[in-house]
Scaffold this motif. Structure first.
Motif, mmCIF file in Angstrom:
data_model
loop_
_atom_site.group_PDB
_atom_site.id
_atom_site.type_symbol
_atom_site.label_atom_id
_atom_site.label_comp_id
_atom_site.label_asym_id
_atom_site.label_seq_id
_atom_site.Cartn_x
_atom_site.Cartn_y
_atom_site.Cartn_z
ATOM 1 N N HIS A 1 0.483 -1.586 0.169
ATOM 2 C CA HIS A 1 -0.157 -0.078 -0.045
ATOM 3 C C HIS A 1 0.538 1.225 -0.103
ATOM 4 N N ARG A 2 2.048 1.015 0.704
ATOM 5 C CA ARG A 2 2.836 2.184 0.848
ATOM 6 C C ARG A 2 3.212 2.375 -0.704
ATOM 7 N N TRP A 3 3.723 1.458 -1.566
ATOM 8 C CA TRP A 3 4.281 1.542 -2.482
ATOM 9 C C TRP A 3 3.087 2.315 -3.690
ATOM 10 N N LEU A 4 2.311 1.557 -3.220
ATOM 11 C CA LEU A 4 1.060 2.140 -4.717
ATOM 12 C C LEU A 4 0.843 3.931 -3.985
ATOM 13 N N HIS A 5 1.161 3.744 -2.542
ATOM 14 C CA HIS A 5 0.529 6.250 -2.782
ATOM 15 C C HIS A 5 1.867 6.527 -3.292
ATOM 16 N N HIS A 6 3.055 6.220 -2.907
ATOM 17 C CA HIS A 6 4.148 6.831 -3.757
ATOM 18 C C HIS A 6 4.311 7.079 -4.987
ATOM 19 N N VAL A 7 4.265 5.602 -5.779
ATOM 20 C CA VAL A 7 3.918 6.244 -6.823
ATOM 21 C C VAL A 7 3.259 6.472 -8.185
ATOM 22 N N SER A 8 1.849 6.204 -7.332
ATOM 23 C CA SER A 8 0.602 7.392 -7.875
ATOM 24 C C SER A 8 0.586 8.303 -7.893
ATOM 25 N N GLU A 9 1.780 8.881 -6.323
ATOM 26 C CA GLU A 9 2.000 10.129 -6.176
ATOM 27 C C GLU A 9 2.910 10.694 -7.145
ATOM 28 N N ALA A 10 3.787 10.229 -6.981
ATOM 29 C CA ALA A 10 5.144 10.636 -7.877
ATOM 30 C C ALA A 10 4.639 10.731 -9.430
ATOM 31 N N HIS A 11 4.376 9.473 -9.570
ATOM 32 C CA HIS A 11 3.684 9.938 -10.977
ATOM 33 C C HIS A 11 1.933 10.276 -12.029
ATOM 34 N N GLN A 12 1.840 10.915 -10.549
ATOM 35 C CA GLN A 12 0.496 11.739 -10.680
ATOM 36 C C GLN A 12 -0.541 10.972 -11.354
ATOM 37 N N PRO B 1 -4.156 8.530 -11.463
ATOM 38 C CA PRO B 1 -5.506 9.190 -10.699
ATOM 39 C C PRO B 1 -5.422 7.680 -9.359
ATOM 40 N N ARG B 2 -5.997 7.911 -8.140
ATOM 41 C CA ARG B 2 -5.774 7.739 -7.110
ATOM 42 C C ARG B 2 -5.946 6.523 -7.068
ATOM 43 N N VAL B 3 -5.207 5.387 -6.844
ATOM 44 C CA VAL B 3 -5.725 3.906 -6.582
ATOM 45 C C VAL B 3 -5.811 3.271 -5.170
ATOM 46 N N LEU C 1 -6.031 3.465 -15.498
ATOM 47 C CA LEU C 1 -5.150 3.920 -15.994
ATOM 48 C C LEU C 1 -3.658 4.121 -14.900
ATOM 49 N N GLY C 2 -2.880 3.734 -15.243
ATOM 50 C CA GLY C 2 -1.935 3.316 -14.504
ATOM 51 C C GLY C 2 -1.221 2.131 -14.536
ATOM 52 N N GLY C 3 -1.816 1.025 -14.578
ATOM 53 C CA GLY C 3 -1.758 -0.322 -14.570
ATOM 54 C C GLY C 3 -0.051 -0.483 -14.535
ATOM 55 N N LYS C 4 -0.075 0.281 -16.194
ATOM 56 C CA LYS C 4 1.145 -0.538 -17.123
ATOM 57 C C LYS C 4 2.385 -0.214 -15.792
ATOM 58 N N LEU C 5 2.536 1.348 -15.615
ATOM 59 C CA LEU C 5 3.617 2.075 -14.974
ATOM 60 C C LEU C 5 3.465 0.940 -13.742
ATOM 61 N N LEU C 6 1.992 1.040 -13.158
ATOM 62 C CA LEU C 6 2.901 0.089 -11.473
ATOM 63 C C LEU C 6 3.851 -1.343 -12.068
ATOM 64 N N TYR C 7 2.973 -1.585 -13.212
ATOM 65 C CA TYR C 7 3.563 -2.909 -13.589
ATOM 66 C C TYR C 7 5.052 -2.883 -13.465
ATOM 67 N N LYS C 8 5.806 -1.890 -14.458
ATOM 68 C CA LYS C 8 6.884 -1.646 -14.517
ATOM 69 C C LYS C 8 7.512 -1.351 -13.468
ATOM 70 N N ASP C 9 7.215 -0.630 -12.670
ATOM 71 C CA ASP C 9 8.391 -0.086 -11.607
ATOM 72 C C ASP C 9 8.042 -1.210 -10.926
ATOM 73 N N PHE C 10 7.495 -2.402 -10.258
ATOM 74 C CA PHE C 10 7.156 -3.462 -9.477
ATOM 75 C C PHE C 10 8.226 -4.101 -10.268
ATOM 76 N N GLN C 11 8.051 -4.312 -11.395
ATOM 77 C CA GLN C 11 9.227 -5.422 -12.279
ATOM 78 C C GLN C 11 10.833 -4.759 -12.223
ATOM 79 N N LEU C 12 10.839 -3.061 -12.735
ATOM 80 C CA LEU C 12 12.159 -2.739 -11.863
ATOM 81 C C LEU C 12 12.709 -3.212 -11.071
ATOM 82 N N ARG C 13 11.729 -3.044 -9.975
ATOM 83 C CA ARG C 13 12.301 -2.663 -8.579
ATOM 84 C C ARG C 13 12.791 -4.431 -8.181
#
Length: 127
Positions: free
Chosen positions: A67-78, A80-82, A108-120
């Motif tokens: 949940h902390r990661w979701l909040h950070h990524v959604s806020e950093a990349h502006q 919509p609320r996840v 709106l943002g699932g692809k970015l979340l997936y890529k961020d998670f895969q990079l981590r």
């Protein structure tokens, strides 16, 4: 079209892109650099805070870490609320999710979340 205009258009050089020298500083332009610098400092501070609060390896994340990661990524990349209710899982469960599963939960943002998670995940596995 007049021939003299046509000749001047053909003979003119291609326009060059503007440079900083084309825009002389004004008395009010200094604030722009301060705001930009402040924004960069804020983003770096947030990234530093997230790096220090989340475990390096996403496979060890708890639900709260997700949940902390979701909040950070959604806020950093502006984004919509996840809604964290769509991710009631730990890091191991996130590892099993495909790109389509992320996009299904967050259109709106699932692809970015997936890529961020895969990079981590790759950084944790191969670093």
């Amino acid at each position: 079209m007049r021939s003299d205009v046509l000749v001047s258009v053909v003979n003119s050089a291609a326009p060059r892109p503007p440079t900083p020298e084309d825009y002389p500083p004004t008395e009010n332009s200094a604030w722009l650099y301060e705001v930009h610098d402040l924004t960069l400092k804020t983003l770096r501070a947030r990234e530093y805070a997230v790096k220090n609060t989340l475990p390096h390896d996403p496979r060890t994340w708890s639900r709260d870490d997700v949940h902390r990661w979701l909040h950070h990524v959604s806020e950093a990349h502006q984004l919509p609320r996840v809604f964290p209710e769509r991710f009631l899982m730990n890091g191991k469960a996130l590892c099993l999710m495909t790109l389509d599963m992320f996009v299904q939960r967050v259109p709106l943002g699932g692809k970015l979340l997936y890529k961020d998670f895969q990079l981590r995940l790759c950084n944790a596995m191969y670093a």
